[in-house]
Structure formats: structure tokens, C-alpha cells
Design an enzyme around this catalytic site. Structure first.
Site, PDB file in Angstrom:
ATOM      1  N   TYR A 155       0.848  -1.199   0.000  1.00  0.00           N
ATOM      2  CA  TYR A 155       0.000   0.000   0.000  1.00  0.00           C
ATOM      3  C   TYR A 155       0.888   1.256   0.000  1.00  0.00           C
ATOM      4  CZ  TYR A 155      -4.399   2.547   0.703  1.00  0.00           C
ATOM      5  OH  TYR A 155      -5.486   3.374   0.552  1.00  0.00           O
ATOM      6  N   LYS A 162      -3.246   8.310   3.212  1.00  0.00           N
ATOM      7  CA  LYS A 162      -4.423   8.066   4.073  1.00  0.00           C
ATOM      8  C   LYS A 162      -4.173   8.561   5.501  1.00  0.00           C
ATOM      9  CE  LYS A 162      -7.338   6.125   1.108  1.00  0.00           C
ATOM     10  NZ  LYS A 162      -8.420   6.952   0.533  1.00  0.00           N
TER      11      LYS A 162
HETATM   12  O1  0WE Z   1      -7.211   2.785  -1.396  1.00  0.00           O
HETATM   13  C1  0WE Z   1      -7.191   1.769  -2.047  1.00  0.00           C
HETATM   14  C2  0WE Z   1      -6.794   1.792  -3.503  1.00  0.00           C
HETATM   15  C3  0WE Z   1      -6.229   3.105  -3.922  1.00  0.00           C
HETATM   16  C4  0WE Z   1      -5.505   3.134  -5.232  1.00  0.00           C
HETATM   17  C5  0WE Z   1      -5.489   2.083  -6.128  1.00  0.00           C
HETATM   18  C6  0WE Z   1      -4.784   2.208  -7.317  1.00  0.00           C
HETATM   19  C7  0WE Z   1      -4.681   1.091  -8.313  1.00  0.00           C
HETATM   20  C8  0WE Z   1      -4.482   1.616  -9.720  1.00  0.00           C
HETATM   21  C9  0WE Z   1      -4.806   4.274  -5.533  1.00  0.00           C
HETATM   22  N1  0WE Z   1      -4.128   4.416  -6.690  1.00  0.00           N
HETATM   23  C10 0WE Z   1      -4.107   3.415  -7.572  1.00  0.00           C
HETATM   24  N2  0WE Z   1      -3.415   3.599  -8.732  1.00  0.00           N
HETATM   25  C11 0WE Z   1      -3.502   2.746  -9.771  1.00  0.00           C
HETATM   26  O2  0WE Z   1      -2.811   2.922 -10.797  1.00  0.00           O
HETATM   27  N3  0WE Z   1      -7.503   0.582  -1.435  1.00  0.00           N
HETATM   28  C12 0WE Z   1      -7.796   0.573  -0.019  1.00  0.00           C
HETATM   29  C13 0WE Z   1      -7.509  -0.702  -2.141  1.00  0.00           C
HETATM   30  C14 0WE Z   1      -6.169  -1.314  -1.994  1.00  0.00           C
HETATM   31  O3  0WE Z   1      -5.123  -0.874  -2.726  1.00  0.00           O
HETATM   32  C15 0WE Z   1      -3.998  -1.603  -2.339  1.00  0.00           C
HETATM   33  C16 0WE Z   1      -4.378  -2.517  -1.335  1.00  0.00           C
HETATM   34  C17 0WE Z   1      -5.758  -2.335  -1.111  1.00  0.00           C
HETATM   35  C18 0WE Z   1      -6.605  -3.033  -0.126  1.00  0.00           C
HETATM   36  C19 0WE Z   1      -2.694  -1.528  -2.781  1.00  0.00           C
HETATM   37  C20 0WE Z   1      -1.753  -2.394  -2.239  1.00  0.00           C
HETATM   38  C21 0WE Z   1      -2.100  -3.289  -1.245  1.00  0.00           C
HETATM   39  C22 0WE Z   1      -3.406  -3.363  -0.788  1.00  0.00           C
END
Ligand code: 0WE
Length: 255
Positions: A155, A162
Site C-alpha cells: 500500500y 491516508k
Molecule cells: O485505497 C485503495 C486503492 C487506492 C488506489 C489504487 C490504485 C490502483 C491503480 C490508488 N491508486 C491506484 N493507482 C492505480 O494505478 N484501497 C484501499 C484498495 C487497496 O489498494 C492496495 C491494497 C488495497 C486493499 C494496494 C496495495 C495493497 C493493498
């Protein structure tokens, strides 16, 4: 039943039917709120607008929150159309994909800047634009994730964003409290959305989260919508500056 008839909500972050923004929009609509629903750009327009058209009385708007001019003109339009705003939902985050994998220590300067600008500054910008329209008080709601507090591998820079977002919620709550505008975050458990789809191990993460959580399952978008509906309603009139967990209890576990 919570009744938001005569209340207007603006929702940011609709991409498709899996979006958390969509789960929230459905619950607010069901409660009678008038909805302004925003998507980022032309690329997302067709899919977003076809969903918005399913909700009588809802209107779609294009607004890229990284652009101050687009924010300004959106809120001019919202003021003309609705006069007043009651609820603002911010379900927007982005970090460059290369910064969401590999070693955290390799976080790029540009990835750091983009993640914080898109995922955190955008909340400050829309709160500032919305506050003058919230003349009868209001509720501002954003989405966060547990990795702000405890390490979730990969993450990475989003965790910093966050953590900053959660502090931003507290500072906005203090600034806007005197106008009876409440500011809170919902910390949702992992959900299979477009934003999460790029994550390689998402399937494994969903399974592990369900195994460990007291409720032994994952959370869905409508359950996040339920919490957002509570935060949008007078039932939460004394709740501000909080992080509310909608994660099947995952965050309470120590082992
Ligand atoms: O907040 C999120 C996702 C946020 C996010 C996702 C992406 C994927 C595509 C922000 N930026 C991008 N950029 C991209 O190019 N989550 C809580 C979901 C999430 O994302 C992760 C997680 C989880 C759960 C990333 C790594 C590990 C776990």
C-alpha cells in the site's frame, strides 16, 4: 427510516457500478436525497452517466479534482442549480501504479506528490468550495483505509496519503465545526473496485481479511453506503472528526 428528502448531496469518485461512490449514491438516493454525482473525465463519462441515469433526479457532472478551475466552475454550477448543499462525499484516491508495488523505500518524489495531491489535497479543496453552500450545516465524508495506521505491504505511499487524510479530517472538523459542518472518514475493509483491481494479491487479501475479521466476511459497497447515510443524517449530529470502521471488525484484532 432515515429521510433525506429536500437534502442535496454531491458525490465525487464515480467510475463504475463497483465504485464505493456508487454504493453510497444508491443509499443516499434511497433515503430521498437529491444527488449531484461527479466523475473525473471524458474517459469515465459514458459508464458513469449511464449509472446516474438510473437514479431519478440525479445529475452527472464532470470534474477533475486535480484542477482548481474545474472545482470552481463545478461549485458555481451547483450553487445555481441547488442553492444549498447538505452532504459532500469524497471517494477519490490515486497513486501511480509503480508506487503501489515493490519496496516502500523506493517511493518516488513524483509518486509521493501525486498521491497526496489527488487523495488528500482534493478533500481540502472541495471542503473549502462546499462550505459556503452548506448554509444549514452539513456533513463531509471521505474514505480511508486501515493501512494508514498499520503496515499493509504494497500500500506504500497510499498509506502516507491516508494517514494525512485522517489528520485532514480532524483539522477540517475543527475549522468547520463552528458552521455545524461535520467531517468524518469511513475506513472501509478491502473491496473489489476498479481502484483495487490493479492490485495483484487482492484476492488473497480479501480472503485473509474475511478469515481474520470477527464477522468472517468482506464488506460491500452498500454497507459503506449505510455508514455514509448515517453520517449524512441527523442521527450522527454529534459525530465529527471521526474515523468510522466499516470492516467487519478487522481493525480490532491483535492476532
Ligand atoms: O485505497 C485503495 C486503492 C487506492 C488506489 C489504487 C490504485 C490502483 C491503480 C490508488 N491508486 C491506484 N493507482 C492505480 O494505478 N484501497 C484501499 C484498495 C487497496 O489498494 C492496495 C491494497 C488495497 C486493499 C494496494 C496495495 C495493497 C493493498
Amino acid at each position: 427510516m432515515i429521510d433525506l428528502t429536500g437534502r442535496t448531496a454531491v458525490v465525487f469518485g464515480l467510475a463504475n457500478k463497483r465504485s464505493i461512490a456508487w454504493g453510497i449514491a444508491l443509499k443516499l438516493h434511497e433515503a430521498g436525497a437529491t444527488l449531484a454525482i461527479c466523475y473525473q473525465n471524458e474517459r469515465l463519462k459514458a459508464e458513469a452517466q449511464s449509472l446516474i441515469d438510473e437514479l431519478p433526479g440525479a445529475t452527472g457532472f464532470q470534474c477533475d479534482l486535480s484542477n482548481d478551475q474545474e472545482i470552481n466552475s463545478l461549485f458555481i454550477t451547483l450553487k445555481e442549480k441547488y442553492s444549498r448543499l447538505d452532504v459532500l462525499v469524497h471517494a477519490v484516491a490515486f497513486a501511480p501504479p509503480e508506487d503501489l508495488k515493490g519496496a516502500f523505500i523506493n517511493t518516488s518524489r513524483e509518486g509521493f506528490r501525486i498521491a497526496h495531491e489527488v487523495s488528500v489535497y482534493s478533500l481540502i479543496a472541495v471542503a473549502r468550495a462546499a462550505a459556503p453552500l452548506m448554509t444549514e450545516g452539513g456533513s463531509i465524508i471521505t474514505l480511508t483505509y486501515f493501512a494508514a495506521e498499520k503496515v499493509v505491504p504494497n500500500y506504500n505511499v497510499m498509506a502516507l496519503a491516508k494517514a494525512s487524510l485522517e489528520a485532514t479530517v480532524r483539522y477540517l472538523a475543527w475549522d468547520l465545526g463552528s458552521k455545524n459542518i461535520r467531517v468524518n472518514a469511513i475506513s472501509a475493509g478491502p473491496i473489489k473496485t476498479l481502484a483495487a483491481r490493479g492490485i495483484g494479491a487482492l484476492g488473497d487479501m480479501l480472503k485473509a481479511a474475511a478469515d481474520r475479521a470477527p464477522l468472517h466476511r468482506n464488506v460491500d459497497q452498500l454497507e459503506v453506503g449505510g455508514a455514509a447515510l448515517f453520517l449524512s443524517s441527523p442521527l450522527s449530529s454529534a459525530v465529527t472528526g471521526e474515523i468510522i470502521y466499516v470492516d467487519c471488525g478487522y481493525n480490532i484484532m491483535g492476532f
